[in-house]
Enzyme design. Sequence first.
Site, PDB file in Angstrom:
ATOM      1  N   GLU A 163     -66.448  10.609  -8.103  1.00 55.66           N
ATOM      2  CA  GLU A 163     -66.189  11.510  -9.120  1.00 55.66           C
ATOM      3  C   GLU A 163     -66.641  12.125  -8.961  1.00 55.66           C
ATOM      4  O   GLU A 163     -67.584  12.965  -8.156  1.00 55.66           O
ATOM      5  CB  GLU A 163     -66.750  10.793 -10.139  1.00 55.66           C
ATOM      6  CG  GLU A 163     -66.267  11.844 -11.616  1.00 55.66           C
ATOM      7  CD  GLU A 163     -64.999  11.800 -11.858  1.00 55.66           C
ATOM      8  OE1 GLU A 163     -63.894  10.969 -11.779  1.00 55.66           O
ATOM      9  OE2 GLU A 163     -63.839  13.118 -11.168  1.00 55.66           O
ATOM     10  N   LYS A 215     -68.541  11.360  -0.921  1.00 54.67           N
ATOM     11  CA  LYS A 215     -69.229  11.907  -2.090  1.00 54.67           C
ATOM     12  C   LYS A 215     -69.883  12.676  -1.618  1.00 54.67           C
ATOM     13  O   LYS A 215     -70.628  13.278  -2.123  1.00 54.67           O
ATOM     14  CB  LYS A 215     -69.230  10.944  -2.515  1.00 54.67           C
ATOM     15  CG  LYS A 215     -69.960  11.042  -4.195  1.00 54.67           C
ATOM     16  CD  LYS A 215     -69.291  11.718  -4.832  1.00 54.67           C
ATOM     17  CE  LYS A 215     -70.184  12.450  -6.215  1.00 54.67           C
ATOM     18  NZ  LYS A 215     -69.643  12.990  -7.119  1.00 54.67           N
ATOM     19  N   CYS A 234     -76.277  16.313  -9.338  1.00 55.11           N
ATOM     20  CA  CYS A 234     -75.770  15.733  -8.707  1.00 55.11           C
ATOM     21  C   CYS A 234     -76.471  16.269  -6.818  1.00 55.11           C
ATOM     22  O   CYS A 234     -76.959  15.176  -6.213  1.00 55.11           O
ATOM     23  CB  CYS A 234     -74.817  15.312  -7.984  1.00 55.11           C
ATOM     24  SG  CYS A 234     -73.660  14.260  -9.209  1.00 55.11           S
TER      25      CYS A 234
END
Length: 467
Positions: free
Chosen positions: A167, A222, A278
Amino acid sequence: MSRDIRNICCIGAGYVGGPTMAVIADRCPEIEVRVVDLNAARIAAWNAADLSGLPVYEPGLDAIVGRCRGRNLSFSTAVDEAIAAADMVFLSVNTPTKQRGVGAGQASDLRWVEACARQVATMARGHTIVVEKSTLPVRTAATIQAILSAAQQEAGNTTFSVLSNPEFLAEGTAIRDLEEPDRVLVGGEDPDSIEALTAIYARWVPRERILTTNLWSSELSKLSANAVLAQRVSSINSIAAFCEATGADVQEVALAIGSDSRIGPGFLQAGPGFGGSCFQKDILNLAYLCESFGLPEVAAYWRAVVELNTWQQHRIARLVVGKLFNTVTAKRIGILGFAFKADTNDTRQSAAIRICRDLLEEGAHLQIFDPKVSPEQMAVDLGLAASPDLAVPDGQGSWQAVHSLEAAAEQVDALLLLTEWRQFRAIDWQAVAQRMRRPAWVFDARAVTDGAAVAAAGLHLWRVGKG
Ligand code: UDX
Ligand code: UDX
């Protein structure tokens, strides 16, 4: 044969799982989307009649949940049933940095991902596509595959394939990022499964923006994307400190360098240091993986991005103390913004936490205002209960949450702006200045205030990156 998906289960109703599934349900009315989570309180909040009570605040999310919930979108704690009914299971559970054992402080804690894989292995029926949505260390898919194929051999009639579909949504713009993504990444080995997931996104994303790669490239993309974005923030923050020392203005520098089409303008806004769930976690994880693959120089390179960020946060706290005559003990300071960025109620790794803790350590009394963060969350983050009247023994730091900018400014020696909420861009400085104790300072760690208006109100101004 392309696999037709009718039932989706998403394990993890967090910042990623909730909004992502809401958009899929909205765009694919014929697919039944079940979002499940162990946390009953969180599920209850997703089911709240009043849509302003959803556990995740994202502009536009309430409207989507409002029209899909009860139609083809549901939230529950019935994990087993949802897995059994699903053709496709998204794993969207958290993967925090390990707190103990091998890799503590760096590696990702995969216990929940593994537990979920085991649960899927036990409960799935027929062919099930398992999609890694959580950000995971490279080669985690191998672990998931190993667990699932053991189950496959035991049960005989269930089969699995694993995809990676990281994502890239950013908080605060999650719905826009989901509805109009720059790209969607699908990593995998089985062409039918890849096509099944691609076909879902293709309902609203142009095919050319859906990239397919092998599993490992997808997982690594990612981590790398977040590392490179964070690196840009640390780069500009390092230049900001240098600008302050030399009389340059980092906003002018950022404009000048960002106008180079090879560099581009994004992620060059100097600030109090990046936060969010993150960036730090992914970089530390990347560094840890590099080290375990025998690349200590690469690990050190990426770790420096985090070290610069931590330094920037301490630097701002030190600078506030310095400007306030080297002591903030028993002084009131108003904190504007506690979330890690605007338009979210999320405080994970927010720069405000480290900066406020430093000021509390120095004995300051903080009046914290954030339009979306709850006082309970602030107490957890600061590791200290609020003191409603700021009355504490001499020399000790204290804080209270206040409900307006005006209340934050009451009797303070300084206002410290840490989150770029829109309302902080258009402050009536004349009115605010009336409430402050002179001499008074404005510390703008986001460079969003109108400098001339602050000066006209008779306030001293420090702005990040402005010498
Ligand atoms: C998480 C990860 O942190 C991120 O790396 C990944 O990219 C996506 O998932 P986020 O959605 O922000 O991001 O996490 P969080 O808001 O903590 O939500 C995770 C949810 O999973 C929680 O609600 C938790 O209760 C739930 N969970 C966790 C389960 O339902 N089962 C578990 O076994 C573990
Ligand atoms: C990030 C990534 O952008 C997203 O693709 C990924 O899926 C999850 O991590 P998020 O953490 O939600 O998203 O927010 P982001 O907008 O990237 O901001 C991260 C932090 O960097 C914030 O604290 C923000 O204030 C800060 N930042 C960002 C800056 O200080 N300057 C900038 O120019 C940009």
